[in-house]
Design a protein around this motif. Structure first.
Motif, mmCIF file in Angstrom:
data_model
loop_
_atom_site.group_PDB
_atom_site.id
_atom_site.type_symbol
_atom_site.label_atom_id
_atom_site.label_comp_id
_atom_site.label_asym_id
_atom_site.label_seq_id
_atom_site.Cartn_x
_atom_site.Cartn_y
_atom_site.Cartn_z
ATOM 1 N N LEU A 209 31.063 17.487 85.734
ATOM 2 C CA LEU A 209 30.774 16.975 84.400
ATOM 3 C C LEU A 209 29.974 15.679 84.444
ATOM 4 C CD1 LEU A 209 33.070 19.034 83.692
ATOM 5 C CD2 LEU A 209 33.595 17.534 81.780
ATOM 6 N N SER A 210 29.790 15.133 85.635
ATOM 7 C CA SER A 210 28.980 13.927 85.743
ATOM 8 C C SER A 210 27.502 14.236 85.535
ATOM 9 C CB SER A 210 29.182 13.264 87.111
ATOM 10 O OG SER A 210 28.788 14.141 88.153
ATOM 11 N N ASN A 211 27.119 15.506 85.729
ATOM 12 C CA ASN A 211 25.745 15.933 85.488
ATOM 13 C C ASN A 211 25.555 16.281 84.012
ATOM 14 O OD1 ASN A 211 25.263 15.819 88.285
ATOM 15 N ND2 ASN A 211 26.030 17.915 88.543
ATOM 16 N N LYS A 212 24.306 16.305 83.579
ATOM 17 C CA LYS A 212 24.022 16.739 82.221
ATOM 18 C C LYS A 212 24.393 18.213 82.066
ATOM 19 C CE LYS A 212 20.377 13.748 80.391
ATOM 20 N NZ LYS A 212 21.229 13.299 79.280
ATOM 21 N N SER A 213 24.927 18.560 80.916
ATOM 22 C CA SER A 213 25.217 19.964 80.653
ATOM 23 C C SER A 213 23.909 20.710 80.409
ATOM 24 C CB SER A 213 26.124 20.103 79.426
ATOM 25 O OG SER A 213 25.416 19.721 78.252
ATOM 26 N N ASN A 214 23.959 22.009 80.596
ATOM 27 C CA ASN A 214 22.772 22.825 80.340
ATOM 28 C C ASN A 214 22.399 22.820 78.864
ATOM 29 O OD1 ASN A 214 22.614 23.413 83.035
ATOM 30 N ND2 ASN A 214 23.647 25.381 82.881
ATOM 31 N N LEU A 215 23.398 22.624 77.986
ATOM 32 C CA LEU A 215 23.093 22.500 76.563
ATOM 33 C C LEU A 215 22.257 21.250 76.307
ATOM 34 C CD1 LEU A 215 23.340 23.096 73.544
ATOM 35 C CD2 LEU A 215 25.529 21.863 73.565
ATOM 36 N N GLU A 216 22.653 20.108 76.900
ATOM 37 C CA GLU A 216 21.897 18.872 76.714
ATOM 38 C C GLU A 216 20.473 19.010 77.231
ATOM 39 O OE1 GLU A 216 24.805 15.221 77.437
ATOM 40 O OE2 GLU A 216 25.269 16.918 78.753
ATOM 41 N N THR A 217 20.341 19.620 78.403
ATOM 42 C CA THR A 217 19.008 19.820 78.992
ATOM 43 C C THR A 217 18.148 20.714 78.108
ATOM 44 O OG1 THR A 217 19.927 19.582 81.216
ATOM 45 C CG2 THR A 217 17.771 20.618 81.032
ATOM 46 N N LEU A 218 18.748 21.784 77.602
ATOM 47 C CA LEU A 218 18.014 22.708 76.747
ATOM 48 C C LEU A 218 17.609 22.037 75.440
ATOM 49 C CD1 LEU A 218 16.932 25.503 76.005
ATOM 50 C CD2 LEU A 218 19.256 26.142 75.292
ATOM 51 N N PHE A 219 18.509 21.239 74.877
ATOM 52 C CA PHE A 219 18.214 20.577 73.600
ATOM 53 C C PHE A 219 17.087 19.554 73.753
ATOM 54 C CE2 PHE A 219 19.218 17.453 70.163
ATOM 55 C CZ PHE A 219 18.945 18.303 69.097
ATOM 56 N N LEU A 220 17.032 18.907 74.913
ATOM 57 C CA LEU A 220 15.947 17.953 75.164
ATOM 58 C C LEU A 220 14.605 18.656 75.332
ATOM 59 C CD1 LEU A 220 17.657 15.428 77.626
ATOM 60 C CD2 LEU A 220 16.826 14.926 75.316
ATOM 61 N N SER A 221 14.613 19.800 76.003
ATOM 62 C CA SER A 221 13.359 20.495 76.301
ATOM 63 C C SER A 221 12.889 21.409 75.168
ATOM 64 C CB SER A 221 13.504 21.320 77.585
ATOM 65 O OG SER A 221 14.465 22.349 77.404
ATOM 66 N N ASP A 222 13.832 21.982 74.425
ATOM 67 C CA ASP A 222 13.458 22.934 73.376
ATOM 68 C C ASP A 222 14.456 22.878 72.216
ATOM 69 O OD1 ASP A 222 12.334 24.949 71.918
ATOM 70 O OD2 ASP A 222 12.495 26.494 73.463
ATOM 71 N N PRO A 223 14.475 21.764 71.480
ATOM 72 C CA PRO A 223 15.443 21.628 70.384
ATOM 73 C C PRO A 223 15.297 22.710 69.315
ATOM 74 C CG PRO A 223 13.748 19.921 70.265
ATOM 75 C CD PRO A 223 13.590 20.594 71.596
ATOM 76 N N LYS A 224 14.075 23.199 69.128
ATOM 77 C CA LYS A 224 13.845 24.223 68.101
ATOM 78 C C LYS A 224 14.598 25.512 68.425
ATOM 79 C CE LYS A 224 10.201 26.519 65.466
ATOM 80 N NZ LYS A 224 8.733 26.680 65.286
ATOM 81 N N ALA A 225 14.645 25.867 69.708
ATOM 82 C CA ALA A 225 15.351 27.089 70.108
ATOM 83 C C ALA A 225 16.841 26.979 69.793
ATOM 84 C CB ALA A 225 15.139 27.353 71.592
ATOM 85 N N VAL A 226 17.426 25.808 70.081
ATOM 86 C CA VAL A 226 18.848 25.602 69.782
ATOM 87 C C VAL A 226 19.075 25.631 68.276
ATOM 88 C CG1 VAL A 226 20.830 24.077 70.100
ATOM 89 C CG2 VAL A 226 19.084 24.212 71.879
ATOM 90 N N TYR A 227 18.187 24.976 67.529
ATOM 91 C CA TYR A 227 18.301 24.936 66.067
ATOM 92 C C TYR A 227 18.222 26.345 65.488
ATOM 93 C CZ TYR A 227 17.412 23.650 61.212
ATOM 94 O OH TYR A 227 17.497 23.532 59.846
ATOM 95 N N ASN A 228 17.244 27.121 65.936
ATOM 96 C CA ASN A 228 17.060 28.476 65.406
ATOM 97 C C ASN A 228 18.259 29.369 65.726
ATOM 98 O OD1 ASN A 228 14.572 27.816 64.343
ATOM 99 N ND2 ASN A 228 13.409 28.637 66.066
ATOM 100 N N SER A 229 18.826 29.176 66.904
ATOM 101 C CA SER A 229 20.013 29.934 67.286
ATOM 102 C C SER A 229 21.182 29.632 66.354
ATOM 103 C CB SER A 229 20.382 29.605 68.734
ATOM 104 O OG SER A 229 21.652 30.076 69.052
ATOM 105 N N MET A 230 21.384 28.340 66.053
ATOM 106 C CA MET A 230 22.452 27.951 65.142
ATOM 107 C C MET A 230 22.177 28.434 63.726
ATOM 108 S SD MET A 230 24.794 26.510 66.874
ATOM 109 C CE MET A 230 25.722 26.172 65.388
ATOM 110 N N HIS A 231 20.926 28.374 63.311
ATOM 111 C CA HIS A 231 20.553 28.831 61.969
ATOM 112 C C HIS A 231 20.860 30.317 61.805
ATOM 113 C CE1 HIS A 231 17.864 30.230 58.721
ATOM 114 N NE2 HIS A 231 18.130 29.054 58.190
ATOM 115 N N SER A 232 20.550 31.103 62.829
ATOM 116 C CA SER A 232 20.825 32.533 62.792
ATOM 117 C C SER A 232 22.322 32.797 62.678
ATOM 118 C CB SER A 232 20.251 33.197 64.049
ATOM 119 O OG SER A 232 20.560 34.568 64.072
#
Length: 267
Positions: A209-232
């Motif tokens: 857990l000392s490393n960044k989570s894959n969610l954090e990494t994904l949100f930094l690189s492609d926030p739109k993809a995470v947003y669209n997933s939640m919107h769906s």
């Protein structure tokens, strides 16, 4: 969501309750624990502002030994037969769990001859240890504690691939809903229990857990993809219609990420 029409959701609730009652009537108390959206929904429904917000078409449970699977299926077959006879579903299938994959009992609906059948509702059955993170409800049914459910969802945030995280956006929503529920109830997660469950679920699987989570990494690189997933997800029948405008997607995502950081600070 497997149910194509939100009007079917009333039947889903009734069938899931039938399955729940049937399983509880045949299994020894120490042999199982329910978890997931069905349990979370029952907790959220005690709070007026989150009542019926989280919807599900599945039960989720773990059993301690494979031998209990046959007892579950024998209890569920009459439930499936009853709802086929009433014309609500068309068929059912089931398969055993293994150490690597969950088993299931799923009911299918075929709306018409020219339309493919789809999963109407069902139950996923896992084979996992039950010696930690289990609490007993007032009715004597074993369920995962909020701390264990949250630690399982955090595990997905760390080990999940991009595709898995986007596919399981409900885990992001569930963490947010747990935190919202606890805040409104003037409660909090038990930090000691949370860390115990994290150690059992995450650290024993070689995740740091000392490393960044894959969610954090994904949100930094492609926030739109995470947003669209939640919107769906929020646009689907998984969320009650009257709550759709009450959920701010950016707040949901950021609340979960802030929580991940706060957990990291406890280590």
């Amino acid at each position: 969501m497997s149910v194509k029409d939100a009007s079917n959701y009333l039947y889903v609730k009734i069938i899931l309750n039938d399955m729940y009652q049937a399983i509880c009537s045949v299994l020894p108390v120490s042999s199982y624990a329910f978890k997931g959206g069905y349990v979370l929904k029952s907790i959220l429904d005690t709070n007026p502002s989150t009542k019926d917000l989280r919807r599900t078409t599945d039960l989720d449970m773990d059993i301690s030994k494979e031998e209990y699977y046959d007892m579950i299926i024998n209890a569920l077959i009459p439930v499936g037969d009853k709802w086929i006879a009433r014309g609500v579903v068309s068929s059912y299938k089931y398969t055993k769990p293994t150490e690597r994959t969950s088993g299931y009992f799923k009911l299918y609906k075929k709306p018409s001859e020219n339309v493919r059948s789809f999963v109407f509702c069902g139950i996923d059955i896992g084979l996992h240890p039950l010696f930690y993170g289990i609490i007993q409800l007032n009715n004597g049914v074993n369920v995962y504690s909020l701390e264990r459910m949250v630690s399982d969802k955090l595990w997905v945030m760390f080990i999940g691939t991009r595709k898995q995280i986007l596919h399981r956006s409900k885990d992001i929503l569930d963490i947010y809903l747990v935190l919202r529920y606890l805040t409104e109830q003037h409660k909090s997660l038990n930090k000691q229990e949370l860390l115990k469950n994290i150690n059992m679920r995450i650290k024993t699987n070689g995740v740091s857990l000392s490393n960044k989570s894959n969610l954090e990494t994904l949100f930094l690189s492609d926030p739109k993809a995470v947003y669209n997933s939640m919107h769906s997800l929020i646009s689907s029948v998984r969320v009650a219609v009257e709550f759709k405008n009450d959920l701010d997607i950016n707040s949901i995502i950021k609340t979960t990420i802030v929580f991940i950081n706060s957990v990291r600070g406890l280590l």
